[in-house]
Design an enzyme around this catalytic site. Structure first.
Site, PDB file in Angstrom:
ATOM      1  CD  GLU A  89      10.945-107.337 -26.653  1.00 25.76           C
ATOM      2  OE1 GLU A  89      11.048-107.708 -25.472  1.00 25.76           O
ATOM      3  OE2 GLU A  89      10.941-106.142 -26.997  1.00 25.76           O
ATOM      4  CE  LYS A  95      12.758-111.192 -24.959  1.00 26.70           C
ATOM      5  NZ  LYS A  95      13.639-111.609 -23.865  1.00 26.70           N
ATOM      6  CB  THR A  96      13.481-104.249 -25.525  1.00 25.89           C
ATOM      7  OG1 THR A  96      12.476-105.079 -24.929  1.00 25.89           O
ATOM      8  CG2 THR A  96      12.911-102.861 -25.743  1.00 25.89           C
TER       9      THR A  96
END
Length: 462
Positions: A172, A127-128
């Protein structure tokens, strides 16, 4: 969990006094700044003093250390992190006084409803990095996005957020405690769906159900972007009837795929083909097939939101990684030290297989498991991946929000990994690295806790 009847949007306006419980957290700090910038009177508390807390205080945001009902003062509402439970004195104190308590994700959900485009990037892992890639793309396009990342990004002056004036917000989006179900995505990205956070979810099927519910939040005019190579994502989206754009590393029948993939000094270059047309030619500055997949996801999102392929090329070429994502920290006696946030077996596999493709003589991995529940639930998977490095050093488990009700220790992992070294403290990890390190080594400090401090202490000895 408390669930106020009044919509939190009624409180998001200037002059309202809001208390953030756990204000020093990676997504609470940017929330505090965003609300502060919107004219709310922000205050908060955290268990520990930190550079983040000092930064908030420098902005005129008062922060108390420790949790107490007295910290609430005359606030109109309380926003808390997912890790803070009802028994917390501030939460109990707010309920007793009739002060509404909202989750952090509800606040972000309320904020994002003010944007025509809400790009929400989810997945068990990646995600990051993907959110950071998307930020680079939209910044290159001059879209001036608002951004919330669960990490830091050099492009954002090593912050994890920015407040823009454009029509797009990029967030995110974490599945833990179903936080992302409070969001209002117009483009929802699902990178992968795997067993994790089993202190909250019952099993993988429960997690898949949560991701499906996330996809169902997208309006008819919006889109879902998902990884066709991931079995969990395919299962979660089976029978989904909305607009769905699949991406794939391998399947040229997918809506989007990587073509003409080549590696130069371990870094991938490839064409991004979407719906039969070459959209962009990308030269990544980060290695690993997992980052090709992340780039495809970010590019698909940009494509759907009308971003030109040239911005994808420019943005991704300028991306050298997010903070704590294979982040170079320095050199110790000829050994290169990198730090990474990987804390799930799948993330470990991606990191270690990518590292083994680099031109180093040995891979030394100092790993700190994150939470007792995850270590127990995925024990065999951790053992399998931690056998990949040439040398594995194991720090004790980072408790985070948990108590050790499982009777488990990193020593249990070490017994199953040939040659593994167990260290009961970070100082001992640093000592072990100093003794082992030699020129030509790649030293990785890995985990979502404070294992990065071991590498930083090692560099102080150089």
């Amino acid at each position: 969990m408390t669930h106020p009847q009044e919509d939190i949007r009624n409180y998001i306006h200037p002059g309202v006094q809001v208390h953030l419980a756990g204000i020093g957290g990676v997504s609470m700090c940017p929330l505090a700044e965003v609300l502060h910038g919107m004219g709310l009177q922000v205050q908060g508390s955290d268990m520990n003093d930190s550079t983040t807390v000092a930064h908030l205080r420098s902005l005129g945001i008062p922060v108390a250390i420790g949790h107490s009902a007295e910290n609430l003062r005359d606030c109109d509402l309380v926003i808390r992190t997912a890790a803070i439970k009802d028994e917390n004195p501030e939460i109990a104190g707010a309920v007793a006084r009739g002060i509404p308590v909202y989750e952090r994700a509800q606040a972000w959900g309320a904020i994002m409803r003010g944007y025509p485009n809400a790009l929400c990037i989810s997945g068990t892992h990646g995600k990051t990095t993907t959110t950071s890639m998307a930020t680079h793309i939209f910044m290159a396009a001059g879209a001036d996005p608002t951004v919330m990342i669960g990490g830091t990004l050099p492009l954002l002056h090593h912050a994890g957020y920015r407040v823009g004036q454009g029509e797009t917000i990029i967030l995110e989006s974490c599945e833990y405690c179903n936080s992302f179900l409070n969001f209002f995505p117009t483009v929802a990205v699902i990178l992968n769906v795997a067993a994790d956070h089993l202190d909250f979810f019952k099993d993988l099927q429960d997690i898949e159900h949560s991701f499906r519910a996330f996809a169902e939040l997208v309006p008819d005019s919006g889109h879902v972007v998902a990884n066709r190579d991931d079995p969990g994502a395919r299962e979660a989206l089976a029978g989904y009837n909305g607009s769905l754009l699949w991406f794939s590393l391998f399947d040229h029948n997918a809506d989007c795929y990587a073509d003409n993939v080549a590696f130069f000094d371990g870094l991938p270059a490839f064409d991004i083909v979407i719906r039969g047309q070459t959209y962009a030619h990308v030269e990544l500055q980060v290695g690993g097939k997992h980052n090709i997949a992340n780039a495809l996801a970010a590019a698909c999102s940009a494509y759907l939101l009308g971003i030109d392929g040239k911005a994808v090329e420019e943005g991704l070429k300028a991306f050298h990684g997010a903070g704590r994502r294979f982040e170079h920290k320095g050199t110790y006696h000829g050994a290169e030290i990198y730090d990474d946030y990987a804390h799930h077996p799948d993330e470990l596999h991606a990191l270690l297989t990518m590292a083994k493709q680099q031109p180093y003589e040995r891979i030394i991995c100092a790993f700190q498991p994150h939470t007792y529940s995850r270590t127990r639930a995925l024990f065999d998977e951790f053992v399998r991946e931690l056998r990949l490095p040439d040398v594995t050093i194991l720090a004790e488990i980072y408790a985070a929000r948990e108590k050790n009700e499982y009777g488990i220790s990193s020593q249990d992992l070490a017994r199953e990994i040939p040659g593994a070294v167990y260290c009961s403290s970070l100082d001992k990890v640093t000592d072990a690295l100093a003794e082992i390190a030699r020129p030509g080594d790649l030293i990785l400090t890995v985990g979502a806790g404070d294992i990065f401090r071991a590498g930083e202490r090692l560099l102080q000895r150089a």
